[in-house]
Design an enzyme around this catalytic site. Structure first.
Site, PDB file in Angstrom:
ATOM      1  N   GLU A 146      13.799 -38.267 -20.104  1.00  0.00           N
ATOM      2  CA  GLU A 146      13.301 -39.342 -19.609  1.00  0.00           C
ATOM      3  C   GLU A 146      11.899 -39.342 -20.310  1.00  0.00           C
ATOM      4  O   GLU A 146      10.673 -37.992 -20.131  1.00  0.00           O
ATOM      5  CB  GLU A 146      12.670 -39.297 -18.588  1.00  0.00           C
ATOM      6  CG  GLU A 146      12.037 -40.304 -17.888  1.00  0.00           C
ATOM      7  CD  GLU A 146      11.427 -40.139 -16.302  1.00  0.00           C
ATOM      8  OE1 GLU A 146      11.902 -39.437 -16.065  1.00  0.00           O
ATOM      9  OE2 GLU A 146      10.637 -40.559 -16.040  1.00  0.00           O
ATOM     10  N   LYS A 153      16.542 -41.858 -19.489  1.00  0.00           N
ATOM     11  CA  LYS A 153      15.824 -42.687 -18.376  1.00  0.00           C
ATOM     12  C   LYS A 153      14.222 -43.627 -19.047  1.00  0.00           C
ATOM     13  O   LYS A 153      13.913 -42.161 -19.696  1.00  0.00           O
ATOM     14  CB  LYS A 153      15.794 -41.997 -17.446  1.00  0.00           C
ATOM     15  CG  LYS A 153      15.366 -42.033 -16.066  1.00  0.00           C
ATOM     16  CD  LYS A 153      14.920 -41.501 -15.138  1.00  0.00           C
ATOM     17  CE  LYS A 153      13.643 -42.048 -14.050  1.00  0.00           C
ATOM     18  NZ  LYS A 153      14.418 -41.132 -12.837  1.00  0.00           N
TER      19      LYS A 153
HETATM   20  P1  13P Z   1       9.914 -44.006  -9.473  1.00  0.00           P
HETATM   21  O1  13P Z   1      10.814 -44.381  -9.931  1.00  0.00           O
HETATM   22  O2  13P Z   1       8.947 -43.367  -8.751  1.00  0.00           O
HETATM   23  O3  13P Z   1       8.671 -44.334 -11.790  1.00  0.00           O
HETATM   24  O4  13P Z   1       9.755 -42.592 -10.228  1.00  0.00           O
HETATM   25  C1  13P Z   1      11.492 -41.696 -10.971  1.00  0.00           C
HETATM   26  C2  13P Z   1      11.468 -41.388 -11.625  1.00  0.00           C
HETATM   27  O5  13P Z   1      12.763 -40.417 -11.680  1.00  0.00           O
HETATM   28  C3  13P Z   1       9.846 -40.431 -13.022  1.00  0.00           C
HETATM   29  O6  13P Z   1      10.439 -39.007 -12.920  1.00  0.00           O
END
Ligand code: 13P
Length: 353
Positions: free
Chosen positions: A178, A220
């Site tokens: 991510e 992600k």
């Molecule tokens: P949000 O959808 O609230 O942005 O959080 C997702 C997430 O896992 C951030 O690391």
């Protein structure tokens, strides 16, 4: 390089995570972030309330129809529910994959951020495997601003994400990788597009260099959006066009899939944007959701920490999960929101820590 015998198993789990019509619930907020969520409903941030909160989100009847996996916090993966069962056992019984957030949070490097947690990661992952985890998440954060993101910050975050992903795969865990581009700021959508392209280009260079099996990982990312304080709101069609331009340039064909974070978008907005993105049926990869706030906020406000509101809150949660499931198939329309009264809120909440 990851052992080829492991890659088939990783790829199977990754495919399950992004199976058609399914997405991933992020329920891995730090204690501090849970505190912010609880402050909005005037609930004390203690272990029992966090357990009740996670129980509200993770034991929704019918959840597995829309949710393939849940990202847990270290506290939750060790916790038992009111009935004495562990959260992991309850998820497994429901056919939902237990995942775990494994980074240890952010550090400031000037005005930018790096993520900590590589030291000792291998030993921690071995413990999480024993506790029943099947996938992991590591979040890096990229800021857009004057001279940012810098080349050094992009490169170091990409290297750290790749190093994390490799250790996960060596332990038989699917990494969610991510690189979050923060919504905070006054940047234009074009600047977000340029930054996202630079970040993903560097990321896939580093993932390949490290020997990460791309078919055994989930990306992600943020959607490509103008900054929260830019005074501009992009339409779903504009968000989809910019996001898909970046993906077509940067995402390799082997990648198992992508699951978006919501990043502070309103919950209906996050659904509409996902639906617009998933109108394109010629993409090589499944594109789904891995939201925290956009899945949780309306349910949390219905729940208010009270057991008498549990059933109503779970109904609201299931509705949002269903709306996002339909959006991930490109089959959402706003009339479907009428299914649940107060099923949606447009209130955007502050970012995670
Ligand atoms: P949000 O959808 O609230 O942005 O959080 C997702 C997430 O896992 C951030 O690391």
């Amino acid at each position: 390089m990851v052992d080829s015998s492991k890659i088939a198993a990783l790829s199977k789990v990754a495919k399950q995570m992004v199976a058609p019509g399914k997405g991933i619930l992020a329920a891995d907020e730090s204690m501090k972030t849970v505190g912010k969520r609880f402050a909005s409903i005037e609930l004390e941030n203690n272990e029992d309330n966090r357990r009740a909160f996670r129980e509200m989100l993770l034991t929704v009847p019918g959840e597995s129809e829309y949710i393939s996996g849940v990202i847990l916090h270290d506290e939750t993966i060790r916790q038992t529910m009111a009935n004495g069962k562990t959260f992991v056992a309850a998820l497994q019984e429901a056919g939902i994959l237990p995942g775990i957030k494994v980074d240890l949070g952010l550090v400031d490097v000037g005005a930018e951020k790096l993520t900590t947690g590589l030291e000792g990661l291998d030993a921690r992952l071995k413990e999480y495997v024993a506790l029943g985890a099947t996938f992991c998440k590591w979040r890096s954060v990229i800021t857009i601003g004057e001279g940012m993101p810098s080349e050094e910050n992009i490169r170091q975050n990409a290297k750290d994400l790749a190093a994390y992903a490799l250790v996960c795969q060596e332990n038989g865990l699917v990494p969610m990788v991510e690189p979050e581009v923060l919504l905070d700021g006054t940047h234009t959508q074009e600047q977000a597009e340029t930054a996202s392209t630079r970040i993903l280009t560097a990321l896939f260079e580093e993932l390949r260099a490290a020997g990460v099996a791309l078919e055994g990982m989930i990306l992600k990312t943020s959607m490509v959006l103008p900054g929260k304080d830019s005074g501009v709101k992009a339409s779903p069609a504009e968000v989809a066009a910019a996001t898909l331009r970046v993906f077509k340039k940067c995402l390799p064909a082997e990648l198992a899939g992508e699951a978006f974070l919501s990043g502070g978008q309103g919950d209906v907005e996050a659904t509409q944007n996902l639906n617009a993105i998933d109108q394109d049926k010629d993409l090589g990869w499944p594109l789904t959701f891995s939201y925290a706030r956009a899945l949780q906020d309306a349910a949390t406000k219905t729940w208010m920490g009270r057991s008498e509101n549990l059933a109503a809150a779970q109904k609201v949660f299931l509705h949002r999960a269903k709306m996002n499931s339909l959006a991930s198939l490109g089959q959402y329309s706003s009339e479907l929101e009428l299914d649940v009264v107060a099923g949606a809120s447009e209130v955007a909440t502050a970012t995670q820590d």
